[in-house]
Design a protein around this motif. Sequence first.
Motif, PDB file in Angstrom:
ATOM      1  N   GLY A  20       0.808  -1.218   0.000  1.00  0.00           N
ATOM      2  CA  GLY A  20       0.000   0.000   0.000  1.00  0.00           C
ATOM      3  C   GLY A  20       0.840   1.267   0.000  1.00  0.00           C
ATOM      4  O   GLY A  20       2.083   1.224   0.025  1.00  0.00           O
ATOM      5  N   ASP A  21       0.155   2.409  -0.028  1.00  0.00           N
ATOM      6  CA  ASP A  21       0.834   3.714  -0.121  1.00  0.00           C
ATOM      7  C   ASP A  21       1.767   3.946   1.068  1.00  0.00           C
ATOM      8  O   ASP A  21       2.938   4.296   0.899  1.00  0.00           O
ATOM      9  CB  ASP A  21      -0.208   4.843  -0.145  1.00  0.00           C
ATOM     10  N   ASP A  41       0.901  -8.789   2.373  1.00  0.00           N
ATOM     11  CA  ASP A  41      -0.215  -8.024   1.819  1.00  0.00           C
ATOM     12  C   ASP A  41      -1.098  -8.975   1.025  1.00  0.00           C
ATOM     13  O   ASP A  41      -0.640 -10.030   0.566  1.00  0.00           O
ATOM     14  CB  ASP A  41       0.315  -6.908   0.885  1.00  0.00           C
ATOM     15  N   LEU A  59      -4.885 -11.469   5.655  1.00  0.00           N
ATOM     16  CA  LEU A  59      -4.524 -11.500   7.078  1.00  0.00           C
ATOM     17  C   LEU A  59      -5.748 -11.586   7.990  1.00  0.00           C
ATOM     18  O   LEU A  59      -5.596 -11.669   9.215  1.00  0.00           O
ATOM     19  CB  LEU A  59      -3.672 -10.279   7.427  1.00  0.00           C
ATOM     20  N   ALA A  60      -6.937 -11.573   7.405  1.00  0.00           N
ATOM     21  CA  ALA A  60      -8.139 -11.805   8.213  1.00  0.00           C
ATOM     22  C   ALA A  60      -8.403 -13.314   8.335  1.00  0.00           C
ATOM     23  O   ALA A  60      -9.510 -13.734   8.658  1.00  0.00           O
ATOM     24  CB  ALA A  60      -9.337 -11.085   7.605  1.00  0.00           C
ATOM     25  N   ALA A  88      -2.028  -3.208   7.179  1.00  0.00           N
ATOM     26  CA  ALA A  88      -3.022  -3.788   6.268  1.00  0.00           C
ATOM     27  C   ALA A  88      -4.429  -3.488   6.747  1.00  0.00           C
ATOM     28  O   ALA A  88      -4.789  -3.802   7.887  1.00  0.00           O
ATOM     29  CB  ALA A  88      -2.813  -5.299   6.185  1.00  0.00           C
ATOM     30  N   TYR A  90      -8.560  -1.989   4.883  1.00  0.00           N
ATOM     31  CA  TYR A  90      -9.258  -1.152   3.917  1.00  0.00           C
ATOM     32  C   TYR A  90      -9.228   0.255   4.509  1.00  0.00           C
ATOM     33  O   TYR A  90      -9.765   0.469   5.597  1.00  0.00           O
ATOM     34  CB  TYR A  90     -10.685  -1.661   3.706  1.00  0.00           C
ATOM     35  N   PRO A  91      -8.564   1.233   3.810  1.00  0.00           N
ATOM     36  CA  PRO A  91      -8.278   2.523   4.460  1.00  0.00           C
ATOM     37  C   PRO A  91      -9.410   3.539   4.393  1.00  0.00           C
ATOM     38  O   PRO A  91      -9.200   4.703   4.742  1.00  0.00           O
ATOM     39  CB  PRO A  91      -7.053   3.013   3.675  1.00  0.00           C
ATOM     40  N   SER A 104     -12.995  -7.433   8.190  1.00  0.00           N
ATOM     41  CA  SER A 104     -11.639  -7.651   7.714  1.00  0.00           C
ATOM     42  C   SER A 104     -10.634  -6.818   8.520  1.00  0.00           C
ATOM     43  O   SER A 104      -9.604  -7.337   8.964  1.00  0.00           O
ATOM     44  CB  SER A 104     -11.566  -7.302   6.224  1.00  0.00           C
ATOM     45  N   ALA A 108      -8.161  -8.854  11.032  1.00  0.00           N
ATOM     46  CA  ALA A 108      -6.738  -8.831  10.671  1.00  0.00           C
ATOM     47  C   ALA A 108      -5.921  -8.210  11.808  1.00  0.00           C
ATOM     48  O   ALA A 108      -4.877  -8.747  12.190  1.00  0.00           O
ATOM     49  CB  ALA A 108      -6.531  -8.061   9.362  1.00  0.00           C
ATOM     50  N   SER A 128      -3.759   3.227  13.263  1.00  0.00           N
ATOM     51  CA  SER A 128      -5.150   3.521  13.550  1.00  0.00           C
ATOM     52  C   SER A 128      -5.493   4.697  12.641  1.00  0.00           C
ATOM     53  O   SER A 128      -4.905   4.848  11.555  1.00  0.00           O
ATOM     54  CB  SER A 128      -5.350   3.852  15.024  1.00  0.00           C
ATOM     55  N   TYR A 161     -15.974   2.092   9.294  1.00  0.00           N
ATOM     56  CA  TYR A 161     -14.517   2.215   9.202  1.00  0.00           C
ATOM     57  C   TYR A 161     -13.955   2.796  10.503  1.00  0.00           C
ATOM     58  O   TYR A 161     -13.003   2.265  11.077  1.00  0.00           O
ATOM     59  CB  TYR A 161     -14.112   3.087   7.999  1.00  0.00           C
ATOM     60  N   LYS A 165     -11.388   1.020  13.482  1.00  0.00           N
ATOM     61  CA  LYS A 165     -10.151   1.534  14.082  1.00  0.00           C
ATOM     62  C   LYS A 165     -10.267   1.586  15.609  1.00  0.00           C
ATOM     63  O   LYS A 165      -9.309   1.275  16.320  1.00  0.00           O
ATOM     64  CB  LYS A 165      -9.817   2.914  13.505  1.00  0.00           C
ATOM     65  N   PHE A 188      -3.459   8.421  12.344  1.00  0.00           N
ATOM     66  CA  PHE A 188      -3.068   9.284  11.228  1.00  0.00           C
ATOM     67  C   PHE A 188      -4.261  10.091  10.722  1.00  0.00           C
ATOM     68  O   PHE A 188      -5.383   9.582  10.683  1.00  0.00           O
ATOM     69  CB  PHE A 188      -2.549   8.450  10.049  1.00  0.00           C
ATOM     70  N   PHE A 190      -5.384  12.422   7.026  1.00  0.00           N
ATOM     71  CA  PHE A 190      -5.071  12.220   5.605  1.00  0.00           C
ATOM     72  C   PHE A 190      -3.552  12.131   5.474  1.00  0.00           C
ATOM     73  O   PHE A 190      -2.839  13.002   5.985  1.00  0.00           O
ATOM     74  CB  PHE A 190      -5.613  13.397   4.776  1.00  0.00           C
ATOM     75  N   ARG A 196      -1.045  12.925  -4.980  1.00  0.00           N
ATOM     76  CA  ARG A 196      -2.157  12.743  -4.034  1.00  0.00           C
ATOM     77  C   ARG A 196      -2.261  13.954  -3.099  1.00  0.00           C
ATOM     78  O   ARG A 196      -3.340  14.482  -2.858  1.00  0.00           O
ATOM     79  CB  ARG A 196      -1.930  11.444  -3.240  1.00  0.00           C
TER      80      ARG A 196
HETATM   81  N1  LIG Z   1      -3.823   6.977   3.682  1.00  0.00           N
HETATM   82  C1  LIG Z   1      -4.421   7.658   4.634  1.00  0.00           C
HETATM   83  O1  LIG Z   1      -4.745   8.844   4.445  1.00  0.00           O
HETATM   84  C2  LIG Z   1      -4.672   7.017   5.967  1.00  0.00           C
HETATM   85  C3  LIG Z   1      -5.149   7.814   7.007  1.00  0.00           C
HETATM   86  C4  LIG Z   1      -5.372   7.250   8.259  1.00  0.00           C
HETATM   87  C5  LIG Z   1      -5.095   5.907   8.460  1.00  0.00           C
HETATM   88  N2  LIG Z   1      -4.653   5.142   7.425  1.00  0.00           N
HETATM   89  C6  LIG Z   1      -4.372   3.713   7.690  1.00  0.00           C
HETATM   90  O2  LIG Z   1      -3.053   3.424   7.279  1.00  0.00           O
HETATM   91  C7  LIG Z   1      -2.976   2.077   6.804  1.00  0.00           C
HETATM   92  C8  LIG Z   1      -2.357   2.045   5.423  1.00  0.00           C
HETATM   93  O3  LIG Z   1      -3.177   2.831   4.562  1.00  0.00           O
HETATM   94  P1  LIG Z   1      -2.781   3.147   3.047  1.00  0.00           P
HETATM   95  O4  LIG Z   1      -3.211   4.521   2.769  1.00  0.00           O
HETATM   96  O5  LIG Z   1      -1.384   2.742   2.782  1.00  0.00           O
HETATM   97  O6  LIG Z   1      -3.817   2.187   2.300  1.00  0.00           O
HETATM   98  P2  LIG Z   1      -3.569   1.279   1.002  1.00  0.00           P
HETATM   99  O7  LIG Z   1      -4.919   0.808   0.562  1.00  0.00           O
HETATM  100  O8  LIG Z   1      -2.713   1.980   0.024  1.00  0.00           O
HETATM  101  O9  LIG Z   1      -2.758   0.063   1.624  1.00  0.00           O
HETATM  102  C9  LIG Z   1      -3.365  -0.887   2.458  1.00  0.00           C
HETATM  103  C10 LIG Z   1      -2.842  -2.261   2.032  1.00  0.00           C
HETATM  104  O10 LIG Z   1      -3.426  -3.244   2.925  1.00  0.00           O
HETATM  105  C11 LIG Z   1      -3.738  -4.385   2.132  1.00  0.00           C
HETATM  106  N3  LIG Z   1      -4.800  -5.123   2.823  1.00  0.00           N
HETATM  107  C12 LIG Z   1      -6.044  -4.690   3.122  1.00  0.00           C
HETATM  108  N4  LIG Z   1      -6.711  -5.638   3.787  1.00  0.00           N
HETATM  109  C13 LIG Z   1      -5.888  -6.717   3.881  1.00  0.00           C
HETATM  110  C14 LIG Z   1      -6.011  -8.022   4.432  1.00  0.00           C
HETATM  111  N5  LIG Z   1      -7.136  -8.438   5.010  1.00  0.00           N
HETATM  112  N6  LIG Z   1      -4.948  -8.856   4.362  1.00  0.00           N
HETATM  113  C15 LIG Z   1      -3.779  -8.462   3.755  1.00  0.00           C
HETATM  114  N7  LIG Z   1      -3.612  -7.247   3.211  1.00  0.00           N
HETATM  115  C16 LIG Z   1      -4.657  -6.380   3.274  1.00  0.00           C
HETATM  116  C17 LIG Z   1      -4.162  -3.856   0.772  1.00  0.00           C
HETATM  117  O11 LIG Z   1      -3.984  -4.829  -0.243  1.00  0.00           O
HETATM  118  C18 LIG Z   1      -3.256  -2.639   0.607  1.00  0.00           C
HETATM  119  O12 LIG Z   1      -2.081  -2.939  -0.158  1.00  0.00           O
HETATM  120  C19 LIG Z   1      -4.395   1.526   6.890  1.00  0.00           C
HETATM  121  O13 LIG Z   1      -4.528   0.822   8.102  1.00  0.00           O
HETATM  122  C20 LIG Z   1      -5.254   2.769   6.904  1.00  0.00           C
HETATM  123  O14 LIG Z   1      -6.500   2.538   7.530  1.00  0.00           O
HETATM  124  C21 LIG Z   1      -4.428   5.672   6.184  1.00  0.00           C
END
Ligand SMILES: NC(=O)c1ccc[n+]([C@@H]2O[C@H](COP(=O)([O-])OP(=O)(O)OC[C@H]3O[C@@H](n4cnc5c(N)ncnc54)[C@H](O)[C@@H]3O)[C@@H](O)[C@H]2O)c1
Length: 297
Positions: A20-21, A41, A59-60, A88, A90-91, A104, A108, A128, A161, A165, A188, A190, A196
């Motif tokens: 992920g990002d 992942d 991972l769930a 990991a 769904y963000p 999930s 997870a 979180s 969602y 958390k 965190f 955004f 982005r």
């Molecule tokens: N990006 C944001 O602005 C933001 C803000 C607050 C919190 N977060 C948290 O940070 C974390 C990372 O976010 P991100 O922006 O990199 O999201 P992202 O979607 O880019 O990356 C999340 C990764 O988790 C993987 N994933 C999801 N469910 C999974 C599962 N059950 N088993 C294995 N892999 C799984 C996805 O394939 C993905 O590659 C998340 O927990 C998200 O909730 C992100």
Amino acid sequence: MTEEHEAPHGATVLVTGATGDIGRAVVADLLAHGYRVVGADLRAPDAETGCAAFAAGNLADAGTVSGVYDTLQATAGDSPVAGVVHLAAYPAPGIVSEDETLRSNVLAAYLVLQEAGRRGIPRVVAASSLSAVGLAWADRDLHPVYVPVDEEHPNLTVDSYGLSKVMSEEAAAFTTRRFGTETVMLRFPFVGMGERLKTRLASTHEDAGRARRELWGWLHTEDAAASVRAALTAPLTGHHVVNVAAPDTEALEPSRELLAVYHPDAEIRDGFGGHDSLFATARMRDVLGFTPRHTWR
Ligand SMILES: NC(=O)c1ccc[n+]([C@@H]2O[C@H](COP(=O)([O-])OP(=O)(O)OC[C@H]3O[C@@H](n4cnc5c(N)ncnc54)[C@H](O)[C@@H]3O)[C@@H](O)[C@H]2O)c1
């Protein structure tokens, strides 16, 4: 950060959500600081990551999680496992159904935390979200009770969602009670960089009201990664929930002006002014010894 808080050279870390990002930035940051990384992942990475091993799977699922830890321990061999970084999830809502987001994300987090505890891994750092407060994804306009919003702010969640958390934070506290594992949950806002971040800033600058539910919080992705490393090495014990946000907002308007328009009933605490973040970050500095370096201004 003093020398004694640095990672033992070559210590291994498991990073979930590594494709992920934020995960990609965390892996790159850890590798640049001398760690070995095992990634996990749902999705395999499409480019070389530098990870010593990579486990693709959901991972769930308890069996998958156990297999990922087997890979971690086989890869680490006799060298220490410094900790687990659990990203990991769904963000956001709407990627899968509400039920699946909750199921999930929480399962997870629970499974990854429990398995770390069972295997005696000393620390888990997990993402979180400030969505755990409840405003960001609500189906209505909610307002903070007070600002800056600290980690003790009442839980206002009405979306699955945000609840995922809150429940993941509970699973971390539970893991600390059950196994003595050190757990650090990073809330965190955004998180972004590059296009982005640019797109996000342009949108908020056109109409500040668009980010009213997220309280104009933001964090550069490289700072998110650096905060994860700080949380892995900070001298702490027990369970911690920590806001991690840039010291300022993403908005052009001063923070008190934003509050007067969008959240007029929020109590404004101590010395708040300028473009100060609406999120309190004293714990980030005191517990993690961390301050973000990036600014967009
Ligand atoms: N990006 C944001 O602005 C933001 C803000 C607050 C919190 N977060 C948290 O940070 C974390 C990372 O976010 P991100 O922006 O990199 O999201 P992202 O979607 O880019 O990356 C999340 C990764 O988790 C993987 N994933 C999801 N469910 C999974 C599962 N059950 N088993 C294995 N892999 C799984 C996805 O394939 C993905 O590659 C998340 O927990 C998200 O909730 C992100």
